[in-house]
Scaffold this motif. Structure first.
Motif, mmCIF file in Angstrom:
data_model
loop_
_atom_site.group_PDB
_atom_site.id
_atom_site.type_symbol
_atom_site.label_atom_id
_atom_site.label_comp_id
_atom_site.label_asym_id
_atom_site.label_seq_id
_atom_site.Cartn_x
_atom_site.Cartn_y
_atom_site.Cartn_z
ATOM 1 N N LEU B 28 0.824 -1.210 0.000
ATOM 2 C CA LEU B 28 0.000 0.000 0.000
ATOM 3 C C LEU B 28 0.859 1.262 0.000
ATOM 4 C CD1 LEU B 28 -2.771 -1.061 2.535
ATOM 5 C CD2 LEU B 28 -2.986 -0.805 0.075
ATOM 6 N N ILE B 29 2.079 1.144 0.519
ATOM 7 C CA ILE B 29 2.984 2.277 0.596
ATOM 8 C C ILE B 29 3.699 2.509 -0.736
ATOM 9 C CG2 ILE B 29 5.331 2.639 1.516
ATOM 10 C CD1 ILE B 29 2.995 3.718 3.246
ATOM 11 N N PRO B 31 3.031 3.109 -4.010
ATOM 12 C CA PRO B 31 2.866 4.293 -4.866
ATOM 13 C C PRO B 31 3.501 5.540 -4.250
ATOM 14 C CG PRO B 31 0.757 3.205 -4.503
ATOM 15 C CD PRO B 31 1.742 2.506 -3.644
ATOM 16 N N LEU B 32 3.346 5.683 -2.937
ATOM 17 C CA LEU B 32 3.936 6.825 -2.244
ATOM 18 C C LEU B 32 5.461 6.799 -2.384
ATOM 19 C CD1 LEU B 32 3.443 9.206 -0.164
ATOM 20 C CD2 LEU B 32 3.979 7.539 1.593
ATOM 21 N N LEU B 35 6.530 7.754 -5.904
ATOM 22 C CA LEU B 35 6.390 9.184 -6.159
ATOM 23 C C LEU B 35 7.488 9.984 -5.459
ATOM 24 C CD1 LEU B 35 3.865 11.074 -7.392
ATOM 25 C CD2 LEU B 35 4.238 11.979 -5.125
#
Lengths: 280, 306
Positions: B28-29, B31-32, B35
């Motif tokens: 879940l982390i 994509p962060l 980026l």
């Protein structure tokens, strides 16, 4: 102190409170009130000396002139498009991350929660100069998507903070009982987490859009074409024109500022809750 | 068709459920993390390379010159002038912001009629774009016939209209005033949020024991606010030292270099002077100054603010 009855002390207390409230509000609202007054008075009155404090008549001429003689509507539209894009990017990245931070124990979790302190240590120029070069090389300057990406980058810590608060509010027992009756992780997220945190997500949407709406540095750096300028750049560019028409400029400032200002009346509870829990 | 898609969905659900907490957290982390790498890590590394090269905005062949630009910058008086301006600007703005922010929060924490409306009003500058704020102040403090000039002359503060933004004496106080007005709502919210969590019982008990209001403020409110104030002051100092838009829109660092801070200096060198490498070197030195400041701050106050 003097010998006052309880009732007298109560009244004194009330009077102090209202005195403080009124004094503080009047003092702090001077710039805004003066801005609004100047934008609705006839232009010739703007440069009178001594200044007239109460406008002789209220007129929307400046607003009309702004819409007719400048590309204000284009700037407005550009700002809106960039804000929506930035909001979509931010939410789709921050929502899973915020959920992970509140529910799961994993490697590097504490770095994500301390993200804001780390990120705000980097000066914008330090990012801006190389980003400008990188974006020019891959054609993301003068691009709304490119600008929205930079807005996403600095809205992320803020969105994470707000979303964490709302995910935190959902009691773990609900999730636990859903799991006991056999709900999968995806079902739990879709049927329990998202509906329950919807108000928080809406608040986050608005704040992220407001952040993008007011951003100046990257818009200045990345958008060189007037037709692609966002509101902050467009309005600031009006000041460079041969004669500065302050009435017109302030009209633009008001259209840009009043919508987000009104929103905070309805939304500050969310911010207060966010600040109470997190350190950002 | 629907049968296959349902089974695919069920399979996906199963897969997700079989992941360990660590795995799903990292997933879940992801994509962060991607980026942050693309928009922070990579540009900063590229920037570091620039700072070691003599590279202009439109040149194609950068020349390696090592740490020369850092050495030249640190030896220039312009750098130390900008450093000093940055300290003055930061300390001044943060002081104004904290005083006004704490003051307004104390008042808003009382109960009165129209509380919600007044709170919204007081916090509203938080939402105004900086461009709008600076333009409103430039109009209010207009050098020719601004309302502020008129009022100040009437009150006897000044003898004749002052060009606030182009005077080397007044430009910096002007920028501090604008920053104070633009940024106090942040501190106000932080403090107000904390004040609302202090239990009323504390004050009731103090009242019963006959403690005065001042005494209550010093013995109950201040200790409770301490941690939140440390955080507020740290973040505000970082932000203010890095702040670009208020100064750029207000004075562009002028008159001369009178209000030039490090971020403004870096921007001017990189984009007005077209010397990207040198500009990045200044930006890195800004970061170093901040990092040192932050470490000192955490060392001295870290445990108490945790």
């Amino acid at each position: 102190m003097f010998d006052l009855t309880l009732r007298q002390r109560h009244y004194l207390e009330r009077a102090t409170t209202y005195g403080l409230v009124v004094g503080m509000t009047l003092l702090l609202m001077i710039p805004m009130v003066w801005g609004v007054l100047s934008s609705v008075r006839p232009s010739q009155e703007l440069f009178s000396w001594p200044p007239t404090f109460v406008p002789s008549s209220i007129t929307l001429d400046n607003y009309q002139l702004l819409l007719e003689t400048t590309e204000f509507t284009q700037y407005f539209l550009n700002s809106l498009v960039v804000a929506v894009l930035a909001m979509v990017f931010t939410l789709s990245i921050a929502t899973p991350a915020a959920y992970a931070v509140t529910r799961y124990e994993f490697l590097g979790r504490k770095y994500v929660t301390n993200l804001s302190t780390i990120i705000y240590m980097f000066p914008l120029v330090l990012l801006g100069i190389p980003l400008f070069v990188i974006f020019s090389q891959i054609g993301l300057t003068n691009s709304r998507i490119g600008l929205a990406l930079t807005h996403t980058a600095f809205a992320l810590p803020f969105a994470l903070m707000l979303l964490r608060v709302f995910f935190n509010d959902i009691s773990p027992t609900i999730v636990e009982s859903a799991r006991l009756v056999g709900a999968s992780r995806i079902t739990i997220i879709r049927k329990i987490i998202l509906p329950l945190s919807l108000p928080g997500i809406v608040a986050t949407v608005i704040f992220v859009m407001a952040l993008s709406w007011k951003e100046y540095f990257f818009a200045l750096l990345l958008m060189n074409e007037n037709a692609l300028s966002t509101l902050p750049i467009g309005i600031a560019s009006l000041i460079g024109m041969s004669t500065t028409n302050w009435g017109l400029i302030l009209a633009g400032v008001m259209i840009m500022s009043l919508p987000p200002m009104v929103l905070i009346f309805f939304l500050y509870d969310y911010l207060l809750e966010g600040f109470a829990v997190s350190t950002l | 068709m629907s049968a296959t898609s349902t089974s695919a969905l069920a399979q996906a659900k199963n897969k997700v459920d079989n992941l360990s907490e660590n795995q799903i957290g990292l997933l879940l982390i992801l994509p962060l993390a991607v980026l942050l790498m693309v928009l922070y890590l990579y540009p900063i590394l590229r920037g570091f390379v620039f700072s070691l090269q003599e590279v202009s905005l439109f040149a194609t062949d950068p020349a390696w010159i090592g740490a020369q630009q850092y050495i030249d910058t640190v030896n220039s008086s312009r750098f130390w002038n900008a450093f000093e301006n940055g300290i003055i600007y930061t300390v001044g703005s943060v002081a104004v912001t904290v005083v006004v922010g704490v003051g307004t929060a104390m008042v808003l924490n009382r109960s009165f009629f129209g509380e919600r409306f007044v709170t919204g009003l007081i916090l509203s500058p938080y939402m105004i774009p900086i461009v709008g704020i600076v333009l409103i102040f430039r109009w209010l403090f207009n050098g020719l016939n601004g309302a502020a000039n008129y009022v100040f002359i009437q009150l006897g503060f000044v003898n004749e209209p002052v060009a606030w933004f182009s005077s080397s004496t007044y430009a910096m106080p002007m920028l501090i005033l604008i920053s104070g007005w633009a940024l106090y709502p942040f501190v106000c919210m932080l403090v107000l949020a904390k004040l609302q969590t202090i239990p009323d019982e504390y004050y009731e008990a103090a009242n019963l024991m006959g403690a005065s209001r001042t005494r209550q403020f010093v013995s109950i409110t201040l200790p409770q606010l301490k941690s939140v104030l440390f955080v507020a002051i740290l973040l505000r100092m970082l932000w203010t030292f890095n702040l670009f838009d208020i100064i750029w829109l207000g004075t562009q660092g002028g008159p001369g270099n009178a209000t030039e801070t490090l971020p403004i200096m870096a921007y001017r060198i990189a984009f007005d002077g077209l010397r990207l490498g040198e500009g990045t070197a200044v930006a890195f030195l800004t970061f170093v100054v901040l990092a040192i400041g932050t470490i000192i701050y955490f060392r001295s106050f870290g445990e108490r603010s945790a």
